[in-house]
Structures are given as structure tokens and as C-alpha cells.
Design a protein around this motif. Structure first.
Motif, mmCIF file in Angstrom:
data_model
loop_
_atom_site.group_PDB
_atom_site.id
_atom_site.type_symbol
_atom_site.label_atom_id
_atom_site.label_comp_id
_atom_site.label_asym_id
_atom_site.label_seq_id
_atom_site.Cartn_x
_atom_site.Cartn_y
_atom_site.Cartn_z
ATOM 1 N N MET A 1 -47.189 -27.459 -7.913
ATOM 2 C CA MET A 1 -46.211 -26.973 -8.885
ATOM 3 C C MET A 1 -46.311 -25.465 -9.008
ATOM 4 O O MET A 1 -47.391 -24.923 -9.258
ATOM 5 N N GLN A 2 -45.213 -24.780 -8.788
ATOM 6 C CA GLN A 2 -45.176 -23.332 -8.958
ATOM 7 C C GLN A 2 -44.646 -23.020 -10.354
ATOM 8 O O GLN A 2 -43.603 -23.533 -10.757
ATOM 9 N N ILE A 3 -45.355 -22.169 -11.064
ATOM 10 C CA ILE A 3 -44.969 -21.754 -12.406
ATOM 11 C C ILE A 3 -44.790 -20.243 -12.401
ATOM 12 O O ILE A 3 -45.639 -19.513 -11.868
ATOM 13 N N GLY A 4 -43.693 -19.778 -12.951
ATOM 14 C CA GLY A 4 -43.447 -18.346 -12.937
ATOM 15 C C GLY A 4 -42.437 -17.929 -13.981
ATOM 16 O O GLY A 4 -42.120 -18.670 -14.918
ATOM 17 N N ILE A 5 -41.910 -16.731 -13.803
ATOM 18 C CA ILE A 5 -40.929 -16.173 -14.729
ATOM 19 C C ILE A 5 -39.775 -15.570 -13.934
ATOM 20 O O ILE A 5 -39.916 -15.245 -12.758
ATOM 21 N N PHE A 6 -38.634 -15.445 -14.620
ATOM 22 C CA PHE A 6 -37.520 -14.736 -14.013
ATOM 23 C C PHE A 6 -36.890 -13.809 -15.040
ATOM 24 O O PHE A 6 -37.046 -13.993 -16.253
ATOM 25 N N THR A 7 -36.202 -12.805 -14.546
ATOM 26 C CA THR A 7 -35.536 -11.833 -15.412
ATOM 27 C C THR A 7 -34.094 -11.680 -14.987
ATOM 28 O O THR A 7 -33.775 -11.798 -13.799
ATOM 29 N N VAL A 8 -33.218 -11.425 -15.959
ATOM 30 C CA VAL A 8 -31.836 -11.094 -15.643
ATOM 31 C C VAL A 8 -31.600 -9.592 -15.752
ATOM 32 O O VAL A 8 -30.532 -9.099 -15.414
ATOM 33 N N GLY A 9 -32.605 -8.858 -16.247
ATOM 34 C CA GLY A 9 -32.524 -7.402 -16.274
ATOM 35 C C GLY A 9 -31.550 -6.833 -17.283
ATOM 36 O O GLY A 9 -30.975 -5.759 -17.062
ATOM 37 N N ASP A 10 -31.365 -7.507 -18.422
ATOM 38 C CA ASP A 10 -30.411 -7.001 -19.411
ATOM 39 C C ASP A 10 -30.990 -5.801 -20.159
ATOM 40 O O ASP A 10 -32.178 -5.722 -20.425
ATOM 41 N N VAL A 11 -30.130 -4.863 -20.470
ATOM 42 C CA VAL A 11 -30.477 -3.713 -21.308
ATOM 43 C C VAL A 11 -29.833 -3.969 -22.668
ATOM 44 O O VAL A 11 -28.626 -3.767 -22.850
ATOM 45 N N THR A 12 -30.650 -4.426 -23.619
ATOM 46 C CA THR A 12 -30.128 -4.890 -24.897
ATOM 47 C C THR A 12 -30.823 -4.170 -26.045
ATOM 48 O O THR A 12 -32.040 -3.939 -25.992
ATOM 49 N N THR A 13 -30.070 -3.828 -27.056
ATOM 50 C CA THR A 13 -30.624 -3.163 -28.234
ATOM 51 C C THR A 13 -31.567 -4.099 -28.982
ATOM 52 O O THR A 13 -31.253 -5.269 -29.205
ATOM 53 N N ASP A 14 -32.720 -3.584 -29.359
ATOM 54 C CA ASP A 14 -33.654 -4.341 -30.184
ATOM 55 C C ASP A 14 -33.062 -4.421 -31.593
ATOM 56 O O ASP A 14 -32.928 -3.398 -32.275
ATOM 57 N N PRO A 15 -32.687 -5.624 -32.060
ATOM 58 C CA PRO A 15 -32.025 -5.714 -33.367
ATOM 59 C C PRO A 15 -32.934 -5.384 -34.541
ATOM 60 O O PRO A 15 -32.443 -5.130 -35.644
ATOM 61 N N THR A 16 -34.246 -5.359 -34.321
ATOM 62 C CA THR A 16 -35.167 -5.063 -35.427
ATOM 63 C C THR A 16 -35.423 -3.570 -35.579
ATOM 64 O O THR A 16 -35.879 -3.139 -36.639
ATOM 65 N N THR A 17 -35.143 -2.789 -34.546
ATOM 66 C CA THR A 17 -35.372 -1.341 -34.605
ATOM 67 C C THR A 17 -34.105 -0.530 -34.362
ATOM 68 O O THR A 17 -34.058 0.659 -34.677
#
Length: 392
Positions: A1-17
Motif C-alpha cells: 500500500m502506497q500512502i502519500g499526499i497530493f497538491t493542487v497548488g492553489d494560492v488562497t487567502t488565509d481567512p484567519t489572517t
């Protein structure tokens, strides 16, 4: 079983800051996340492909090659390679090159993407999306498997006597997954070739995932690749965890509520109930993830989306540390009850072994009159024959 991560590379404003990272900050963060993934013992890092704001995931080949130079073990993959709008000749060259640079630590996930305008940007018709995916992938396979390709189709200029270089490492092409959220045609394509099928598994309920995976498994068996439960399946997933589940919910809620894709829609509670998104303690994430087998069967690859919706890099790295803590238990859980005949996820080493061993696929082509000799040498030869050698 391979376990990993993926990214879509979004540039999104941090809503808390209220702060939005720059493109460079987001690109550098992607590299830091990939290196952290290897550090905690994950098997795969994958990046998507987008060609428009607010994403920095264009040119995944450059990203993967750079990460490959900074890592030693982790498999590098695309979370989407746009087989519809990217020339298969370019795909063949680029990913064979990364194969060589990383000693085989690369595979691909073919997909059509989720940005409609990308088609005309690259001179394609979105109404031909499925047809483009089918034709382009058929050509890509030939470019990797045949030294010299002559080909003619509907959507690009013909090829005459073309050799894609470099040839695949050790004579074995990168393993290909076909990624889809909702298109049964893509599951069919994966089954036809005996390739892997990756279901996004993020925005839809379990019943939809089960239908797509079952379709792929049945058609995999239909085409004679083996029993349905030996088909190569991957799933996406999402989580946010803190040691205390209430803390996880409180911290993640503003990111969820303002996320570009599902923000301002269903509540966090409704979404986590209806989809695989898990927000809670590490134990809750572990148990929910292992439950995916109840409707997908024993599968080969699990990738999580972590760096999205404006989450700062520090928080993402903390999520990876927590994942690293439960990773051994997750591996043991996935191994429990797994039948011996269910295969592992393919790797370069396993594909080479299946092919009977490594072979040198280099095409040692002789020079020709058009590209292998200097024009002045040719003129000199003619002049010498006539008794008056011509010098440059």
C-alpha cells in the motif's frame, strides 16, 4: 500500500489572517511539503496541473524534477497530467527524462482537469475532451513502447518515423494511473489498458466512489488483466487533525467555510458526513481512512490533500507530523486481511522485474547527411573528388 499526499497548488487567502501568499512562497512551500513527506516516511508526493490563477501548478515536470534532486526515496507523481491539452509527444519526452533523473521514481496520473477554458488556451475543443483523452493516450503508449512511430489521428499533425528521446529508463515506461471524479469513460480506459484507476474521492459520497471503482474492476477483469480484486486502485482523501477533535474542528472551520471549492455551501458537519473529509483526532482520521476499504475493496494507493484553502505552511507541516505518528498503524491496518493475491502498487523496480529485467532502450542512431555532418565537410568531399578541395 502506497500512502502519500497530493497538491493542487492553489494560492488562497488565509481567512484567519487575510494574508495571501505570493506565487514564489507557494511554489517554495510545495517543495518544503514534498521534502517533509519523504522525511516522515510517505511513499508518494503528487502535484496537479493548472494553467490559470489562482494556481501555481503549471509545468509539473519542472516541479517534480527539482523535488527529485532534493529527495532520495519518495515516488514523484502527477495528480493530473492534462492528456487532453498537452501534446503526447511532449509528455513522452518529459516524463522519460524525469525517469532517468530520478532513477525511476516517477509515475503519472492522466486526467482531463477541471478548468474548462484550458482547452481553447491550448487550441483544443472541450467538446472533444473524452476523444482527446483516448487518442492522445493511445499515441503516448506507442511513443514509449515503439522506437520509431508513424502515426496519424484527428487532433494533431501526423508523425513520420519519429523516435521519442530519451527512451524509457531500463526499457520500461512510467506506470500510468487514470484519474477521474465522475467520468466512467476514464475508468473504462484504465481498465482497457490494465493501468491504474485513481478516484478523486473528495467531493462525492461513498456510493459514487463505489460505483466508479466497481465499474473499473469489472472492466479490468473483462479485458483479461486478472480478477477484479487485483485491479490497481487509488483513492484521494482529505483530513485536518489535532490531538483533540474539538480543537481540529474549531481551527479548520474558517478554512472550510471560505474554501474556493466548497466554501459558502454545506456545513462542515454535513460535508464530513457525506464525503471522506475527516476533521478530528489522529485516531478518527486513522479509523475513517481504513474504512474506505468497506466500499473500495483492498486498494493500492491512498493520497491525501492537505495544503489547500489558505492553510499556512506551518500548519500543513504540523499535519504531516501528525500523519507520520499514525502512519505505522495505518500501514498495519491496510495490511490486515489483505489477500495474498492482491498486488502491491506498481513501482519501477516491480515493472522492470515483470518485464524480465532491465534493458538499455537507447536508440543508437547513425548520423545522417542532414544532421550528422557539417555542410563544409560535405562540400569538401565533393571538391576533393573534383580535384579542388574546398576549405571552410
Amino acid at each position: 500500500m502506497q500512502i502519500g499526499i497530493f497538491t493542487v497548488g492553489d494560492v488562497t487567502t488565509d481567512p484567519t489572517t487575510g494574508r495571501t501568499p505570493t506565487e514564489q512562497e507557494r511554489i517554495k512551500a510545495t517543495v518544503a511539503i514534498a521534502r517533509k513527506a519523504e522525511e516522515i516516511g510517505l511513499d508518494v508526493f503528487a502535484t496537479g496541473e493548472h494553467h490559470n490563477p489562482p494556481f501555481i501548478a503549471s509545468n509539473p515536470t519542472a516541479t517534480l524534477a527539482y523535488i527529485g534532486a532534493l529527495t532520495e526515496r519518495i515516488i514523484l507523481s502527477t495528480a493530473t497530467t492534462l492528456i487532453t491539452t498537452t501534446d503526447p509527444v511532449l509528455i513522452a519526452e518529459d516524463y522519460a527524462k524525469i525517469q532517468h533523473l530520478t532513477d525511476g521514481r516517477v509515475d503519472l496520473m492522466m486526467g482531463r482537469g477541471n478548468t474548462g477554458p484550458v482547452y481553447p488556451w491550448f487550441g483544443k475543443d472541450i467538446r472533444q475532451g473524452i476523444n482527446l483523452a483516448v487518442e492522445n493516450y493511445a499515441l503516448l503508449r506507442r511513443l514509449w513502447s515503439e522506437d520509431v512511430v508513424s502515426w496519424e489521428g484527428r487532433f494533431r499533425t501526423p508523425l513520420q518515423g519519429y523516435t521519442s528521446t530519451p527512451r524509457p529508463l531500463d526499457g520500461v515506461a512510467p506506470f500510468v494511473w487514470h484519474g477521474s471524479i465522475r467520468s466512467p469513460e476514464i475508468a473504462e480506459q484504465a481498465a482497457y489498458y490494465g493501468d491504474g484507476f485513481f478516484h478523486n474521492h473528495i467531493f462525492w459520497p461513498a456510493g459514487h466512489t463505489q460505483q466508479m471503482v466497481d465499474l473499473y474492476r469489472r472492466r479490468f477483469e473483462h479485458y483479461g488483466h486478472g480478477p477484479a480484486d487485483t485491479a490497481i486502485v487509488g483513492l484521494g482523501g482529505q483530513f485536518f487533525m489535532r490531538r483533540n477533535s474539538q480543537d481540529a474542528v474549531a481551527e479548520f472551520r474558517p478554512y472550510f467555510d471560505n474554501a474556493p471549492v466548497y466554501g459558502h455551501g454545506p456545513s462542515l458537519e454535513d460535508f464530513t458526513e457525506a464525503t471522506p473529509l475527516t476533521v478530528g483526532s489522529p485516531q478518527q482520521v486513522l479509523e475513517r481512512t481504513l474504512s474506505f476499504r468497506e466500499y473500495a475493496g483492498h486498494y493500492q494507493r491512498q493520497l491525501f490533500l492537505l495544503d489547500h484553502a489558505g492553510l499556512p505552511l506551518k500548519t500543513v507541516l504540523e499535519q504531516l507530523d501528525l500523519l507520520g505518528e499514525i502512519l505505522p498503524d495505518m500501514r498495519r491496518g491496510f495490511a490486515e486481511g489483505r489477500p495474498a493475491h492482491v498486488p502491491d502498487a506498481p513501482t519501477h523496480a516491480s515493472l522492470v522485474a515483470k518485464a524480465g529485467g532491465a534493458s538499455d532502450a537507447t536508440v543508437y542512431a547513425p548520423a545522417d547527411a542532414a544532421t550528422g555532418h557539417r555542410a563544409e565537410d560535405a562540400e569538401g568531399a565533393v571538391g576533393a573528388e573534383g580535384g579542388a578541395e574546398v576549405r571552410a
